[in-house]
Design a protein around this motif. Structure first.
Motif, mmCIF file in Angstrom:
data_model
loop_
_atom_site.group_PDB
_atom_site.id
_atom_site.type_symbol
_atom_site.label_atom_id
_atom_site.label_comp_id
_atom_site.label_asym_id
_atom_site.label_seq_id
_atom_site.Cartn_x
_atom_site.Cartn_y
_atom_site.Cartn_z
ATOM 1 N N VAL A 54 -65.935 -9.055 24.456
ATOM 2 C CA VAL A 54 -66.943 -10.114 24.582
ATOM 3 C C VAL A 54 -67.017 -10.999 23.343
ATOM 4 O O VAL A 54 -67.331 -12.186 23.435
ATOM 5 C CB VAL A 54 -68.328 -9.490 24.877
ATOM 6 C CG1 VAL A 54 -69.424 -10.557 24.840
ATOM 7 C CG2 VAL A 54 -68.324 -8.807 26.229
ATOM 8 N N MET A 55 -66.698 -10.445 22.178
ATOM 9 C CA MET A 55 -66.876 -11.179 20.927
ATOM 10 C C MET A 55 -66.195 -12.550 20.904
ATOM 11 O O MET A 55 -66.797 -13.528 20.414
ATOM 12 C CB MET A 55 -66.373 -10.323 19.751
ATOM 13 C CG MET A 55 -66.640 -10.936 18.380
ATOM 14 S SD MET A 55 -68.408 -11.250 18.069
ATOM 15 C CE MET A 55 -69.007 -9.566 17.919
ATOM 16 N N PRO A 56 -64.954 -12.710 21.410
ATOM 17 C CA PRO A 56 -64.352 -14.054 21.399
ATOM 18 C C PRO A 56 -65.171 -15.093 22.170
ATOM 19 O O PRO A 56 -65.219 -16.264 21.779
ATOM 20 C CB PRO A 56 -62.984 -13.825 22.062
ATOM 21 C CG PRO A 56 -62.669 -12.396 21.807
ATOM 22 C CD PRO A 56 -63.989 -11.692 21.882
ATOM 23 N N ILE A 57 -65.821 -14.674 23.254
ATOM 24 C CA ILE A 57 -66.652 -15.599 24.018
ATOM 25 C C ILE A 57 -67.864 -16.019 23.202
ATOM 26 O O ILE A 57 -68.227 -17.203 23.138
ATOM 27 C CB ILE A 57 -67.113 -14.952 25.341
ATOM 28 C CG1 ILE A 57 -65.900 -14.673 26.240
ATOM 29 C CG2 ILE A 57 -68.115 -15.847 26.067
ATOM 30 C CD1 ILE A 57 -65.158 -15.906 26.689
ATOM 31 N N LEU A 58 -68.503 -15.043 22.548
ATOM 32 C CA LEU A 58 -69.680 -15.347 21.733
ATOM 33 C C LEU A 58 -69.325 -16.286 20.585
ATOM 34 O O LEU A 58 -70.070 -17.232 20.289
ATOM 35 C CB LEU A 58 -70.273 -14.046 21.193
ATOM 36 C CG LEU A 58 -70.756 -13.042 22.252
ATOM 37 C CD1 LEU A 58 -71.166 -11.737 21.590
ATOM 38 C CD2 LEU A 58 -71.913 -13.623 23.043
ATOM 39 N N MET A 59 -68.199 -16.026 19.949
ATOM 40 C CA MET A 59 -67.771 -16.899 18.849
ATOM 41 C C MET A 59 -67.402 -18.281 19.368
ATOM 42 O O MET A 59 -67.671 -19.292 18.710
ATOM 43 C CB MET A 59 -66.588 -16.270 18.119
ATOM 44 C CG MET A 59 -66.914 -14.951 17.415
ATOM 45 S SD MET A 59 -68.314 -15.082 16.269
ATOM 46 C CE MET A 59 -67.656 -16.250 15.076
ATOM 47 N N GLY A 60 -66.797 -18.320 20.562
ATOM 48 C CA GLY A 60 -66.433 -19.610 21.149
ATOM 49 C C GLY A 60 -67.648 -20.459 21.457
ATOM 50 O O GLY A 60 -67.652 -21.680 21.231
#
Length: 444
Positions: A54-60
């Motif tokens: 999930v982290m890449p989505i949150l950072m995006g």
């Protein structure tokens, strides 16, 4: 003594001025790293994989903060260099208010559609449940996280980098303490990790709003009544588009990495990549912090027409980035095994996969600094198009191409080496633009 943007910068003064921004970026990176450390060791492998998925989505989704912070601070710095202080206040205030509004809307959409987003990433069963829990809690703190990112740039522009450092440390320590309390003491699992991060982000995002609004604020910038400046907002978006592109592309690339690793190494591959990214956050933060810390100085002297100081900043920055690259690469290669052991030492197979991948990936640290700084340098000069070209080619075209092509021939090793080849290609682009634009901006 207080260092001013208008000063002449020696190596010592430039490092003193940018060090708070470097440490600040490292502290910001602590959020995901501390979550991962506690979740991996105290919650389990599946929640750890969910966090990394999930982290890449949150950072995006938080990339608008990078765009407004870097693009807007460059405009405000140039405006200050031109002697228009009151107008700089109004530009700054407008950008902060717009960021709050946009952040709330994006967070609401992300919260509602988190299950669909998680399924799109390939999560099913228990992994899907954990992804939704972690993602939805952090959607609540997305707006203050965006503000924290924005203020990292504007604190430097306001000649208060030390306040940004203190705020980041306070937010990071809050996250660490609450991770221990929520996960180890209360046994809240992945939800506890998300809650700890959310509280830290609220601290880092809203306290600067209070500072810049207060009467005790003695910096170069102040939040006040303003109006809508459409051209300034457009210029901010175009000028900061490289940072937006970098962050969005990084998220896309991270998703693609996870996809490829699921194919070649399964859940262990995703967990291994997560550990490597934690280390990457810290090492890359040095380059990002220097870029953020030096950008307002470059923008100010460009706005003031001080070509001599621009050339001075250009030469010294190249020396600093090159030296940092040698030191960081040496540290990364030396610390690969102990750092890996901290996160996944409990699993021999996962430990071997992660440490091997880390040592291959770490070769890129020799080059990545020049590309990050080169893109940020053109943003500071107000040349968003050139900056975006470097970022777009580096983070999207080159990395996506390499992560798709190299594994065909090299398997999992090809995934780890993809970033190295991509950074080599990107460096040729950075060198080309620095040489091509030198007569226009007179920095060399």
């Amino acid at each position: 003594m207080r260092i001013k943007l208008s000063d002449h910068f020696t190596f010592k003064k430039l490092l003193r001025f940018t060090t708070p921004s470097i440490i600040m970026m490292i502290c910001t990176s602590v959020y995901g790293i501390i979550d991962g450390l506690f979740v991996s060791n105290f919650v389990g492998k599946t929640p750890f994989a969910a966090l990394n998925l999930v982290m890449p989505i949150l950072m995006g989704l938080s990339t608008i903060g990078f765009m407004i912070g870097t693009g807007g601070s460059a405009i405000v710095s140039i405006t200050l260099g031109e002697g228009q202080k009151e107008l700089a206040h109004k530009y700054f205030s407008m950008l902060i208010y717009i960021a709050i509004g946009v952040g709330v809307v994006i967070a609401a959409i992300g919260f509602i559609f988190m299950p669909q987003i998680s399924m799109f990433l390939g999560a099913t069963g228990e992994l899907l449940t954990q992804c939704v829990i972690y993602g939805r809690i952090l959607m609540i703190s997305l707006t203050p996280f965006m503000l924290q990112i924005i203020f990292q740039s504007f604190f430097v522009t306001a000649e208060k980098p030390e306040l940004s450092l203190k705020m980041s440390i306070f937010a990071g320590v809050t996250n660490i303490i609450l991770d221990f309390v929520f996960i180890v003491v209360f046994h809240w699992g992945l939800a506890g990790a998300a809650a700890a991060t959310a509280v830290g982000e609220f601290v880092g995002g809203f306290f600067p709003v209070i500072y810049f609004s207060s009467k005790r604020n003695n910096s170069l910038l102040r939040l006040r009544k303003t109006k809508f400046y459409g051209k300034v907002l457009l210029k901010t978006c175009t000028n900061g588009s490289s940072e937006l592109m970098t962050s969005v592309s990084s998220s896309i690339v991270n998703i693609l990495y996870n996809y490829q690793l699921m194919r070649f190494a399964g859940e262990n591959g995703v967990a291994a990549y997560g550990v490597i990214m934690y280390a990457n956050f810290i090492f890359a933060a040095v380059y990002l912090g220097y870029s953020i810390g030096s950008a307002p100085v470059v923008g100010y002297h460009y706005g003031a027409g001080n070509q001599t100081e621009l050339r001075n900043l250009f030469r010294k920055s190249l020396s600093i980035i090159g030296t940092a690259g040698l030191i960081i690469t040496f540290l990364a290669e030396t610390l690969a095994h102990p750092l890996t052991g901290i996160f996944v030492g409990y699993d021999a197979e996962l430990y071997h996969l992660t440490s091997t991948g880390f040592r291959l990936y770490a070769i890129s640290y020799l080059l990545i600094g020049f590309n990050i700084w080169g893109s940020g340098f053109f943003t500071a000069l107000g040349d968003g198009l050139t900056s975006a070209m470097i970022s777009f080619l580096r983070t999207l075209i080159f990395q996506v191409s390499m992560v798709l092509i190299l594994p065909i021939f090299l398997g999992v090793k090809g995934i780890w080496l993809a970033v190295v080849i991509a950074e080599i290609l990107a460096l040729t682009v950075t060198i080309f633009f620095l040489a091509f634009k030198r007569n226009k901006y007179h920095y060399a």
